[in-house]
Write an enzyme that holds these catalytic residues in place. Structure first.
Site, PDB file in Angstrom:
ATOM      1  N   ARG A 126       0.836  -1.213   0.000  1.00 19.53           N
ATOM      2  CA  ARG A 126       0.000   0.000   0.000  1.00 19.53           C
ATOM      3  C   ARG A 126       0.863   1.253   0.000  1.00 19.53           C
ATOM      4  O   ARG A 126       0.524   2.259  -0.607  1.00 19.53           O
ATOM      5  CB  ARG A 126      -0.963  -0.012   1.215  1.00 19.53           C
ATOM      6  N   LYS A 152      -9.934   4.988 -19.276  1.00 19.27           N
ATOM      7  CA  LYS A 152     -10.385   5.371 -20.612  1.00 19.27           C
ATOM      8  C   LYS A 152      -9.231   5.309 -21.614  1.00 19.27           C
ATOM      9  O   LYS A 152      -8.729   4.239 -21.883  1.00 19.27           O
ATOM     10  CB  LYS A 152     -11.053   6.753 -20.531  1.00 19.27           C
ATOM     11  N   ASP A 197      -9.779  17.888 -15.498  1.00 15.97           N
ATOM     12  CA  ASP A 197      -9.985  16.465 -15.798  1.00 15.97           C
ATOM     13  C   ASP A 197      -9.641  16.289 -17.277  1.00 15.97           C
ATOM     14  O   ASP A 197     -10.363  16.763 -18.156  1.00 15.97           O
ATOM     15  CB  ASP A 197     -11.446  16.089 -15.513  1.00 15.97           C
ATOM     16  N   TYR A 221     -18.167  15.154 -15.616  1.00 15.04           N
ATOM     17  CA  TYR A 221     -18.575  13.748 -15.510  1.00 15.04           C
ATOM     18  C   TYR A 221     -19.576  13.587 -14.355  1.00 15.04           C
ATOM     19  O   TYR A 221     -19.356  14.125 -13.258  1.00 15.04           O
ATOM     20  CB  TYR A 221     -17.312  12.918 -15.267  1.00 15.04           C
TER      21      TYR A 221
HETATM   22  C1  LIG Z   1     -14.886   7.714 -16.236  1.00 16.17           C
HETATM   23  C2  LIG Z   1     -14.575   9.120 -15.873  1.00 16.17           C
HETATM   24  C3  LIG Z   1     -14.222   9.462 -14.559  1.00 16.17           C
HETATM   25  C4  LIG Z   1     -14.263   8.469 -13.409  1.00 16.17           C
HETATM   26  O1  LIG Z   1     -13.283   7.510 -13.551  1.00 16.17           O
HETATM   27  P1  LIG Z   1     -13.439   5.978 -13.011  1.00 16.17           P
HETATM   28  O2  LIG Z   1     -12.170   5.344 -13.459  1.00 16.17           O
HETATM   29  O3  LIG Z   1     -14.662   5.412 -13.650  1.00 16.17           O
HETATM   30  O4  LIG Z   1     -13.572   6.069 -11.537  1.00 16.17           O
HETATM   31  C5  LIG Z   1     -13.881  10.776 -14.308  1.00 16.17           C
HETATM   32  N1  LIG Z   1     -13.880  11.702 -15.291  1.00 16.17           N
HETATM   33  C6  LIG Z   1     -14.227  11.407 -16.563  1.00 16.17           C
HETATM   34  C7  LIG Z   1     -14.202  12.474 -17.598  1.00 16.17           C
HETATM   35  C8  LIG Z   1     -14.575  10.112 -16.898  1.00 16.17           C
HETATM   36  O5  LIG Z   1     -14.933   9.825 -18.163  1.00 16.17           O
END
Ligand SMILES: *Cc1c(COP(=O)(O)O)cnc(C)c1O
Length: 382
Positions: free
Chosen positions: A49, A200, A175, A102
């Site tokens: 961890r 993603k 983001d 998001y």
């Molecule tokens: C999917 C997503 C998240 C969240 O990420 P997870 O890996 O699903 O927790 C945050 N911001 C955007 C733009 C996303 O597409």
């Protein structure tokens, strides 16, 4: 040696294994590390961890990709966001959030951090005057920007928002999940922190959940790193390794994602069944010029608004074959999503609500002609 992005994506933090010469370093699938006498750590590793070499190698790679000093890898994008919010804020603080972030980000800020004393105001980040008006002197500590936005593909001016935020002493967070560092580097544009869902485009193959923070500020990085250790939302060694594996092809994948999305957007623009095609690569998109300035490509995401309303949108989303109906995005395979009941169900009834006639496409790296034929077949069923 100063290297270009495509080279960095393959090599940063990826030295061969010194013991065996293995070109790909092993996955350190271990929870703990033997000590040579009490406190005699080999390479500083003690417990999984607190630190793991596979996670470290991903973190080195992520920092290099975004041009940041520090990177931290987490078990999901939301785990990264949660750690950042807890590192940067204390009860009584207020944050200003884009009105098309998001859905899960909004849910985290509103439903998890709200009850712990963090207030928020939702604004249109492309309206600088509205952003400035939402800032509460002394209380507002952070600006949360997402561009291109999800699913309406709105473009916000990162450099202008960073300048505005810094004038008010705020931490400016971007983001960067939709663009990926191959297309957009927010730190270079003045942002303080980059957030990723590595699930993603960075992972890129729809086979791993992960998240990351990249930042330059030593103190904030130290606080977020402490949360990684003290609260434990770390990425597992195998997940970190899969993400590294994905990142090696990020540059070529993004190139094809952009080409395919552009071809599809141009093909669908003006179609009689559609009220709008939201893609920043189309010259008529309100954010086109800004995207051309701050991005190196327009990305692989686009959304469609159906003239036939909710029913047409639903029928279309259930009619494609190559485009599989699923949440998430950024993988090599194309996906179709009906936001108002899938990815954005949690923001129905809020200012972030997505129109019921909108369908989102995550355009994969298949052959563009095959993808277009699939979309045309689905449109013909309306
Ligand atoms: C999917 C997503 C998240 C969240 O990420 P997870 O890996 O699903 O927790 C945050 N911001 C955007 C733009 C996303 O597409």
């Amino acid at each position: 040696m100063d290297q270009n992005f495509d080279t960095v994506a393959i090599h940063a933090g990826q030295d061969f294994d010194p013991t065996t010469g293995a070109v790909i370093p092993p996955i350190y699938q271990t929870s703990t590390f033997v000590q040579d006498g009490i406190g005699g750590l080999r390479g500083g590793y003690e417990y999984g961890r607190a630190g793991n070499p596979t996670r470290d190698s991903l973190q080195t790679l992520l920092a290099a990709l975004e041009g940041g000093k520090h990177a931290l890898s987490f078990s999901s994008g939301l785990a990264a966001e949660d750690s950042l919010l807890r590192a940067a804020l204390t009860p009584g603080d207020h944050i200003v959030v884009g009105n098309d972030v998001y859905g899960g980000t909004h849910r985290l800020i509103e439903k998890v951090h709200g009850p712990w004393g963090i207030a928020n105001t939702v604004v249109d980040m492309s309206d600088l005057a509205a952003v400035e008006q939402a800032i509460r002197p002394g209380e507002t500590k952070l600006l949360w920007v997402e561009t291109p936005s999800n699913p309406m593909m709105k473009i916000s001016d990162i450099a202008a928002l960073a300048e505005l935020g810094h004038r008010h002493g705020l931490t400016v967070v971007v983001d960067n999940t939709f663009a990926s560092p191959a297309l957009q580097q927010p730190l270079a544009l003045g942002a303080d922190v980059v957030v990723h869902s590595t699930t993603k485009y960075l992972g890129g193959h729809s086979d791993v959940i992960g998240g990351a923070l990249i930042l330059n500020d030593d103190e904030l990085a130290e606080k977020a790193k402490f949360l990684q250790f003290a609260a434990g939302p770390v990425s597992a060694p195998f997940d970190a390794w899969l993400t590294i594996r994905g990142i090696k092809t990020l540059a070529v994948r993004m190139q094809r994602h952009c080409e395919n999305a552009q071809a599809i957007a141009e093909h669908l623009a003006g179609h009689p069944s559609l009220d709008a095609v939201y893609y920043p690569g189309l010259p008529g998109h309100p954010g086109h010029d800004l995207a051309a300035r701050q991005m190196r490509g327009f990305g692989g995401m686009l959304s469609l608004a159906f003239a036939g309303g909710e029913q047409a949108a639903r029928t279309f989303a259930e009619s494609t074959e190559l485009f599989q109906l699923a949440e998430s995005l950024g993988g090599v395979e194309s996906l179709v999503n009906y936001p108002s009941e899938m990815t954005h169900a949690s923001v129905r009834g809020t200012e972030l609500e997505v129109p019921v006639n909108v369908v989102r496409l995550s355009v994969g790296i298949e052959d563009a002609a095959d993808l277009i034929a699939d979309l045309d077949r689905a449109l013909a069923r309306l």
